[in-house]
Structure formats: C-alpha cells, structure tokens
Design a protein around this motif. Structure first.
Motif, PDB file in Angstrom:
ATOM      1  N   GLU A  54      25.910  36.391  47.336  1.00 17.43           N
ATOM      2  CA  GLU A  54      25.555  36.259  48.744  1.00 17.43           C
ATOM      3  C   GLU A  54      25.852  34.857  49.283  1.00 17.43           C
ATOM      4  O   GLU A  54      25.840  34.627  50.480  1.00 17.43           O
TER       5      GLU A  54
ATOM      6  N   SER B  94      23.618  32.593  36.048  1.00 16.33           N
ATOM      7  CA  SER B  94      22.765  31.647  35.326  1.00 16.33           C
ATOM      8  C   SER B  94      22.050  32.322  34.154  1.00 16.33           C
ATOM      9  O   SER B  94      21.804  33.539  34.179  1.00 16.33           O
TER      10      SER B  94
ATOM     11  N   LEU C 274      27.237  33.336  30.992  1.00 15.23           N
ATOM     12  CA  LEU C 274      26.204  32.474  31.570  1.00 15.23           C
ATOM     13  C   LEU C 274      26.661  31.013  31.594  1.00 15.23           C
ATOM     14  O   LEU C 274      27.838  30.731  31.460  1.00 15.23           O
TER      15      LEU C 274
ATOM     16  N   GLU D  90      21.311  22.220  33.872  1.00 14.16           N
ATOM     17  CA  GLU D  90      22.761  22.263  34.128  1.00 14.16           C
ATOM     18  C   GLU D  90      23.001  21.548  35.466  1.00 14.16           C
ATOM     19  O   GLU D  90      22.361  21.864  36.464  1.00 14.16           O
TER      20      GLU D  90
HETATM   21  N1  LIG Z   1      30.153  31.984  31.867  1.00 15.81           N
HETATM   22  C1  LIG Z   1      30.852  32.083  32.976  1.00 15.81           C
HETATM   23  O1  LIG Z   1      31.968  32.592  33.006  1.00 15.81           O
HETATM   24  C2  LIG Z   1      30.295  31.553  34.271  1.00 15.81           C
HETATM   25  C3  LIG Z   1      31.141  31.457  35.370  1.00 15.81           C
HETATM   26  C4  LIG Z   1      30.631  30.984  36.561  1.00 15.81           C
HETATM   27  C5  LIG Z   1      29.316  30.623  36.669  1.00 15.81           C
HETATM   28  N2  LIG Z   1      28.511  30.707  35.581  1.00 15.81           N
HETATM   29  C6  LIG Z   1      27.124  30.279  35.687  1.00 15.81           C
HETATM   30  O2  LIG Z   1      26.547  30.840  36.864  1.00 15.81           O
HETATM   31  C7  LIG Z   1      25.578  29.970  37.401  1.00 15.81           C
HETATM   32  C8  LIG Z   1      25.871  29.682  38.854  1.00 15.81           C
HETATM   33  O3  LIG Z   1      26.106  30.847  39.567  1.00 15.81           O
HETATM   34  P1  LIG Z   1      24.993  31.493  40.523  1.00 15.81           P
HETATM   35  O4  LIG Z   1      24.145  30.420  41.116  1.00 15.81           O
HETATM   36  O5  LIG Z   1      25.691  32.426  41.446  1.00 15.81           O
HETATM   37  O6  LIG Z   1      24.138  32.288  39.478  1.00 15.81           O
HETATM   38  P2  LIG Z   1      22.903  33.262  39.732  1.00 15.81           P
HETATM   39  O7  LIG Z   1      22.453  33.689  38.395  1.00 15.81           O
HETATM   40  O8  LIG Z   1      21.901  32.651  40.657  1.00 15.81           O
HETATM   41  O9  LIG Z   1      23.534  34.489  40.550  1.00 15.81           O
HETATM   42  C9  LIG Z   1      24.555  35.301  40.016  1.00 15.81           C
HETATM   43  C10 LIG Z   1      24.482  36.673  40.640  1.00 15.81           C
HETATM   44  O10 LIG Z   1      23.221  37.250  40.331  1.00 15.81           O
HETATM   45  C11 LIG Z   1      22.570  37.707  41.515  1.00 15.81           C
HETATM   46  N3  LIG Z   1      21.125  37.482  41.388  1.00 15.81           N
HETATM   47  C12 LIG Z   1      20.436  36.370  41.745  1.00 15.81           C
HETATM   48  N4  LIG Z   1      19.120  36.536  41.473  1.00 15.81           N
HETATM   49  C13 LIG Z   1      18.998  37.769  40.930  1.00 15.81           C
HETATM   50  C14 LIG Z   1      17.887  38.512  40.440  1.00 15.81           C
HETATM   51  N5  LIG Z   1      16.648  38.017  40.464  1.00 15.81           N
HETATM   52  N6  LIG Z   1      18.123  39.741  39.943  1.00 15.81           N
HETATM   53  C15 LIG Z   1      19.376  40.244  39.895  1.00 15.81           C
HETATM   54  N7  LIG Z   1      20.461  39.578  40.360  1.00 15.81           N
HETATM   55  C16 LIG Z   1      20.271  38.366  40.874  1.00 15.81           C
HETATM   56  C17 LIG Z   1      23.170  36.890  42.634  1.00 15.81           C
HETATM   57  O11 LIG Z   1      23.053  37.590  43.857  1.00 15.81           O
HETATM   58  C18 LIG Z   1      24.597  36.704  42.158  1.00 15.81           C
HETATM   59  O12 LIG Z   1      25.403  37.800  42.544  1.00 15.81           O
HETATM   60  C19 LIG Z   1      25.654  28.713  36.549  1.00 15.81           C
HETATM   61  O13 LIG Z   1      24.647  28.746  35.575  1.00 15.81           O
HETATM   62  C20 LIG Z   1      27.018  28.812  35.919  1.00 15.81           C
HETATM   63  O14 LIG Z   1      27.158  28.068  34.732  1.00 15.81           O
HETATM   64  C21 LIG Z   1      28.959  31.180  34.399  1.00 15.81           C
END
Ligand SMILES: NC(=O)c1ccc[n+]([C@@H]2O[C@H](COP(=O)([O-])OP(=O)(O)OC[C@H]3O[C@@H](n4cnc5c(N)ncnc54)[C@H](O)[C@@H]3O)[C@@H](O)[C@H]2O)c1
Length: 480
Positions: A156, A204, A226, A356
């Motif tokens: 979002e 995350s 993650l 992080e």
């Molecule tokens: N390993 C990888 O390939 C990779 C790649 C990019 C980012 N990341 C990690 O992602 C994180 C940053 O991205 P972010 O802020 O979008 O992560 P996030 O975990 O906040 O969100 C990721 C997705 O999960 C959804 N989400 C958020 N809260 C949720 C909930 N309570 N229940 C279900 N879904 C939910 C979000 O809408 C989004 O689509 C960092 O920790 C980064 O290291 C990992």
C-alpha cells in the motif's frame, strides 16, 4: 504521499466477497492448470514480459512519484531483474518441468522412480514497497512458470507502482489466472484467511511471523523472503577504494531501502581512517559535496514521512549516545530527505545497532580481532546477506565457515540477487525457502515422488509371515 488504505465498513465486506469469488474461480482454473504444458505457461510469461516492457515509462514514472527513484535505478533494479527472470524461465522451463528419473535405492530394486513437478495450485504473493515491481512480478514469473494461479497483493505504500502493476496484470490475465488486490494489512489478512496452497511473502520478519501463523491454519507451504541487519566486514588486506565504491553503491541505491543493503560495516581499526577517507571521496563524487547532495538526481527519497521519522530517530538516538557523524546528517523531513550518512563511534546499545536501518545511515565500527566480529554476528539473528572484503583467503574462509546468512558475497555486495543460478533467500529470521530461476520454479512446485513397479519384490514380505520372511528382513537390515 498517498497510502492505499483498506476500505472500511460495507466496502471492506464487499472486498472480502470479491476476494472469495476470485479465489473460488481460481480453484477451477488451478485444477485445469495441473495439466498445463510448457507452451501454455511460457505464453503467459512472455505476455507478462511484453506488458512490462510496454509499460516501462509508466513504471519509471511510478518509481519517481512514489519515492523519487532515479530512472536508471528503476530500470536496473525493477525492470531488468524481472526480464532476466522471465528469460531464464523461457530458456529453461522445459528442463525444469521434465520429470527427473532416479535410480532405485537398494530396498527399491524392481522399481523405477521419478520426481514429477506439480503446480502447487492457488498461490498468494504478498509484496513489499521497496522494489514494488521487481518483488511482485519476479515471483509472479516463477509462479506462472510452475503452472499456478496467483493472487497478488502489492504494498500500500507505493500506490503509483501498485497502479501500474494492476494495469499490467489486468492487461495480460483473466482474474481466474492472476488477480491483484490492493490494500494494507486488513486486505492482506483477509487474503491470509483463505486456504492457499502456497504463500510467497516478501517483507519484514515481524509480518513474516504473522504470515506463517496464518499459513499454519491451513498448512499452506510458505516462502518467506524477509530482512534483517546484513553485516559487512572490511579487513586490513582489503582493496579499500574498491570496497568503499561498491559498498556505498550497494548501500545508497534506493536510498538504503534494500533488504540486502550493507546495514553496518566492521572495518579493521588499522585501516578505518583510510577507509572512511575513501568513503567520503566516493560519496562526494557520486552525489556531490555537502548541501549539493540534496539536489542529486542519483538519490531516491525515503518512501514516506513515517519512515523518514523512523530513520531520523535512529540517527538522533545514535548521536545522543555519542556517535560521530563522519559525513552527512542533513535532514529535510518535509522532502523525505536524509543525506547519505556515515557514523563512527556508535555505542552497542544504540537503537541503530538493534533494528534493520533500511535507510541512508551507515554505521562504521572499528575492530581489532576478526573473532570478535564473528562472535557479534553470531550473537544476532542470522542475516539475509553477509559481505566480506579481504585479500586474505584465511580470513575469507574463516568468515564463511564460522557464520551463517541467507546469501553472501566475497569482495562484492548485493549482486547475489541478480545471479539467476543461485538460490535467493534468507535463513531463519531472514527467511525460509528460496526464490529465483530454478529455485523459484521449485518454490511454486510440489515435488511429487512417484514409484513405478517393474518386478513385485514386496510380495516376499506379505503375510502369513514365516521364518523365511524374518530371515529376508534380517538380510535386508544387513545389506540395505
Ligand atoms: N528478502 C527479500 O527479498 C526482501 C526484499 C525486500 C524487502 N524485504 C524486507 O521487507 C521489509 C520492508 O518491506 P515492508 O515495509 O513493505 O514490509 P512489511 O512486512 O511491513 O510489509 C510487506 C507486505 O505485508 C503486508 N502487511 C503489512 N502488515 C501486515 C499484517 N499485519 N498482516 C498481513 N500482511 C501485512 C503489507 O501490506 C505489504 O504488502 C524489510 O524488512 C526488508 O528487509 C525483504
């Protein structure tokens, strides 16, 4: 910055009904796709690739609108990896899909065996905001190559990218093949209620745990991509200039908002000042001197005000505890700008050493003994990436053998993501399972073990049991 929030009240009920309707429609398609061949799957991959290329300018504009991302970075980190993923599948899917014959193990004499690659079925892909296109469409290529139906939920936080991804998906697929639902956590949670066959989540570790708990209700398999704090080690033998150039490129691309960006650097105390000198020179040559950096067309912005405030609070906390700003430190919260910042003398209890960073701050920590660095790394959750810069093989071997991380580079940073023949993923807190290329295909496939009878030797063990049966079992125990 608009954040695509979940509709409330009856609108949300409507979204839930829509999700259910699409999920049911995908159930019928998923059954048909079990028999899908290479041609049908690759047709989808090719159409997706063409649509992405056709929308290239919109993807670039979205990257700029969402977080001021330079066009080159969008092309390099959003478009190129998806095209590479698609081309890899186009070249190799026939080989990947082909059942793999195995030799009978000793007890299986008289049979032939093979692994058959079945689509998992209905899969859910939940993507983060930092590389919204790459991390939505990359896994989508693998899921399609493996013959699945897909529901995709982009983040979002990057609404412009989500809108273009939605356009691409709707231009190419019917909703029973691939559907996209936008929204924040409640929409993701409504999706997670459904009995998907596989969930591919990138985000995350905190939300990864929520996803895994939801998957457990239906025993859906998961791939969790993650994050975490990826350490970088620069020893006293390293090529300091090359290290500074490469580490800072890896760190400040996308303004530090990269899951595999070097989070912090351990540098040998004897070369720390020299290394910092190279770093300052590299930053000035890449982004300009001091205040000029705010106007650099090569620096993205932080994705939103909340994250700007979060990164600022890490900086404030570190400096309040005595950290020294080597370079950077300028902040314009309204513009979501924090200058590329190097920090020295950070105390261990600073927040920046616990969370992080995911932003343009880079702690540089001097060390005397490599063992101490290894002990510190091993005291933390296993990182997604680890980078070691050294010309001394013994030091490289020591780090590689005594630590664990999802992936690693020796005298390089972040390029493990682009290597299509290596698995990409984390370990424990940084993730479960792997993506990319063949590994991506396997993540979205069930490896079904098939045994076919040639000679029925098992009848030697049918009841009624006799002393001969026991002697035969005893012989098997001895010789198997
Ligand atoms: N390993 C990888 O390939 C990779 C790649 C990019 C980012 N990341 C990690 O992602 C994180 C940053 O991205 P972010 O802020 O979008 O992560 P996030 O975990 O906040 O969100 C990721 C997705 O999960 C959804 N989400 C958020 N809260 C949720 C909930 N309570 N229940 C279900 N879904 C939910 C979000 O809408 C989004 O689509 C960092 O920790 C980064 O290291 C990992």
């Amino acid at each position: 910055m608009n954040i695509m929030t979940t509709p409330t009240g009856t609108e949300f009920d409507q979204t839930q009904l829509e999700i259910r309707r699409v999920f049911d429609a995908q159930g019928i398609t998923a059954l048909r796709l079990r028999q899908s061949g290479k041609a049908e799957r690759l047709q989808k991959v090719r159409k997706l690739k063409s649509a992405l290329l056709a929308h290239k300018d919109e993807v670039i504009a979205a990257g700029f609108a969402d977080f001021g991302k330079p066009a080159v970075e969008v092309e390099l980190s959003e478009i190129l990896p998806v095209i590479a993923e698609a081309n890899d599948a186009i070249r190799k899917l026939g080989r990947w899909m082909k059942p793999k014959k195995v030799w009978p193990s000793r007890m299986m004499a008289g049979t032939s065996g093979y692994t058959q690659y079945e689509p998992k079925g209905r899969v859910l892909i939940v993507a983060p905001w930092n590389y919204p296109v790459n991390l939505s469409l990359g896994p989508l290529v693998s899921a399609l190559a493996a013959g699945n139906t897909v529901i995709l939920k982009p983040s979002e936080m990057t609404p412009h990218a989500s809108a273009v991804i939605g356009k691409i998906v709707r231009a190419v697929f019917t909703e029973d093949e691939v559907a996209l639902f936008e929204g924040d956590a409640p929409v993701a949670q409504a999706l997670l209620e459904l009995p998907f066959d596989h969930i591919f989540f990138t985000g995350s570790p905190a939300v990864g745990k929520i996803v895994m708990a939801a998957a457990a209700k239906h025993l859906a398999s998961v791939t969790l991509e993650l994050g975490g704090k990826s350490p970088t080690i620069v020893d006293q033998t390293a090529d300091l200039r090359a290290a500074a150039q490469n580490i800072l490129w890896a760190k400040f691309t996308n303004n530090g908002q990269t899951c595999i960006a070097p989070d912090h650097i351990y540098v040998h105390a004897s070369v720390k000042e020299a290394f910092l000198g190279h770093c300052v020179a590299v930053l000035e040559s890449a982004y300009g001197k001091g205040a000029e950096q705010a106007g650099s067309a090569s620096l993205a912005r932080i994705v939103n005000q909340r994250h700007t405030a979060r990164v600022k609070s890490l900086l404030d906390d570190a400096t309040a505890r005595g950290a020294r700003i080597v370079t950077g430190g300028a902040i314009d919260e309204a513009q979501r700008y924090i200058a590329p910042t190097l920090l020295d003398g950070i105390p261990d209890d600073a927040k920046i050493m616990r969370e992080e960073i995911f932003g343009p701050l880079l702690p540089v920590i001097g060390y005397d003994q490599l063992d101490t660095v290894i002990a510190r790394i091993n005291a933390e959750p296993k990182p997604l990436a680890l980078y070691v810069w050294s010309r001394k093989q013994a030091n490289i071997a020591k780090v590689m053998q005594q630590t664990s991380s999802g992936g690693a580079c020796i005298n390089h940073c972040v390029v493990q993501f682009l290597h299509g023949n290596l698995p990409f993923g984390g370990v424990n807190n940084s993730g479960i399972g792997s993506a990319h290329g063949h590994y991506g295909f396997l993540a979205f496939s069930h490896e079904r073990a098939v045994v076919r009878t040639r000679i029925m030797l098992a009848k030697m063990f049918y009841p009624p049991y006799s002393s001969l049966t026991r002697r035969l079992v005893a012989l098997f125990i001895k010789t198997v």
